[in-house]
Design an enzyme around this catalytic site. Structure first.
Site, PDB file in Angstrom:
ATOM      1  N   CYS A  39      -3.554   2.936  -5.383  1.00  0.00           N
ATOM      2  CA  CYS A  39      -2.760   3.739  -4.451  1.00  0.00           C
ATOM      3  C   CYS A  39      -1.376   4.062  -5.002  1.00  0.00           C
ATOM      4  CB  CYS A  39      -2.640   3.023  -3.108  1.00  0.00           C
ATOM      5  SG  CYS A  39      -1.845   1.393  -3.185  1.00  0.00           S
ATOM      6  N   HIS A  61       0.855  -1.186   0.000  1.00  0.00           N
ATOM      7  CA  HIS A  61       0.000   0.000   0.000  1.00  0.00           C
ATOM      8  C   HIS A  61       0.890   1.235   0.000  1.00  0.00           C
ATOM      9  CE1 HIS A  61      -3.570   2.365   0.403  1.00  0.00           C
ATOM     10  NE2 HIS A  61      -3.137   2.930   1.517  1.00  0.00           N
ATOM     11  N   HIS A 121      -2.862   9.178   1.170  1.00  0.00           N
ATOM     12  CA  HIS A 121      -2.874   7.998   0.312  1.00  0.00           C
ATOM     13  C   HIS A 121      -4.267   7.796  -0.273  1.00  0.00           C
ATOM     14  CE1 HIS A 121      -4.686   5.521   3.677  1.00  0.00           C
ATOM     15  NE2 HIS A 121      -4.168   6.535   4.351  1.00  0.00           N
TER      16      HIS A 121
END
Length: 259
Positions: free
Chosen positions: A151, A30, A42
């Site tokens: 992401c 991530h 994010h």
């Protein structure tokens, strides 16, 4: 950081860095932009998104807005947007910090077996990176898509300002390129098993095809990328754009504790 790992310590990251951490026993990573003040911006799927493939399935940050007792604004996001502000601890969960590399030589890029760790593209200055991240926090980054707008795509855009013109292919994400490139390389190399009885030779060719497919989709070498100002990105893609540049700058000062 080295050839095998981009792992760094907390005191090594700087505002404007593209950082990432692994989830689900290194199944995927991530990504986000560290904006200073122990905060990360994010992009993740919206909780109400009804997607069959979503990071939210195993995302430990799905309840951050109600679980963080240190930062009151941890988990902040605009309604209908997946761009989120969290503290560094909540972003990492129990994972380690890794720093995404920019401007790496092709030889280093090809040597990195796993995608989503580096790019040959150069990064812009930290001030520009943070401005993009904070602007998109206020205005959104469109709909989350695991292959074309995830992401890593968000962090790559914040760092470079590069946008892919071809909406039909894979996005900027190295993870997505790897997910598509590995099976494709295996399929294309299957006929070689009839010509090359040595399994080591077949494995070498397959690995070469995989690395080259990753390299061909890297934003640093693609010919279908253009530089787009974040304000134009919001307007062209239909994001909300009510916040002025001064309001975004104020948000940066408040979060980073500067000024």
């Amino acid at each position: 950081m080295g050839l095998l790992s981009n792992r760094v310590e907390r005191n090594e990251i700087k505002p404007g860095d593209h950082i990432y951490t692994y989830r689900a026993v290194f199944t995927y990573s991530h990504h986000g932009i560290y904006v200073g003040g122990s905060k990360v911006v994010h992009f993740r799927p919206e909780r109400e998104a009804n997607s069959p493939i979503s990071e939210a399935v195993s995302d430990p940050m799905s309840s951050i807005s109600s679980s963080c007792s240190v930062f009151p604004d941890c988990g902040f996001r605009q309604p209908g947007s997946g761009v989120t502000l969290t503290c560094l601890d909540c972003f990492l969960g129990k994972g380690s910090i890794y720093c995404f590399e920019y401007g790496v030589p092709p030889s280093v890029f090809l040597a990195k077996v796993r995608g989503g760790t580096c790019t040959t593209a150069s990064s812009d200055l930290p001030e520009a990176v943070i401005h993009r991240a904070m602007y998109l926090l206020q205005n959104g980054f469109g709909n989350y898509d695991i292959f074309q707008n995830n992401c890593e795509d968000f962090a790559l855009y914040c760092k470079t300002g590069l946008l892919i013109m071809d909406k039909l292919g894979v996005g900027r994400s190295g993870q997505a390129s790897s997910a598509i490139g590995a099976p494709l390389a295996a399929i294309l190399s299957t006929p070689l098993k009839l010509l090359m009885p040595n399994p080591i030779g077949v494995a070498t060719v397959t690995a070469g095809m995989y690395c080259m497919s990753r390299y061909a989709t890297d934003i640093g070498v693609r010919s279908d990328v253009i530089k787009v100002d974040v304000e134009d990105l919001s307007v062209n893609l239909g994001f909300h754009s009510d916040d002025s540049s001064e309001e975004v700058a104020s948000s940066v000062r408040r979060i980073t504790g500067s000024g």
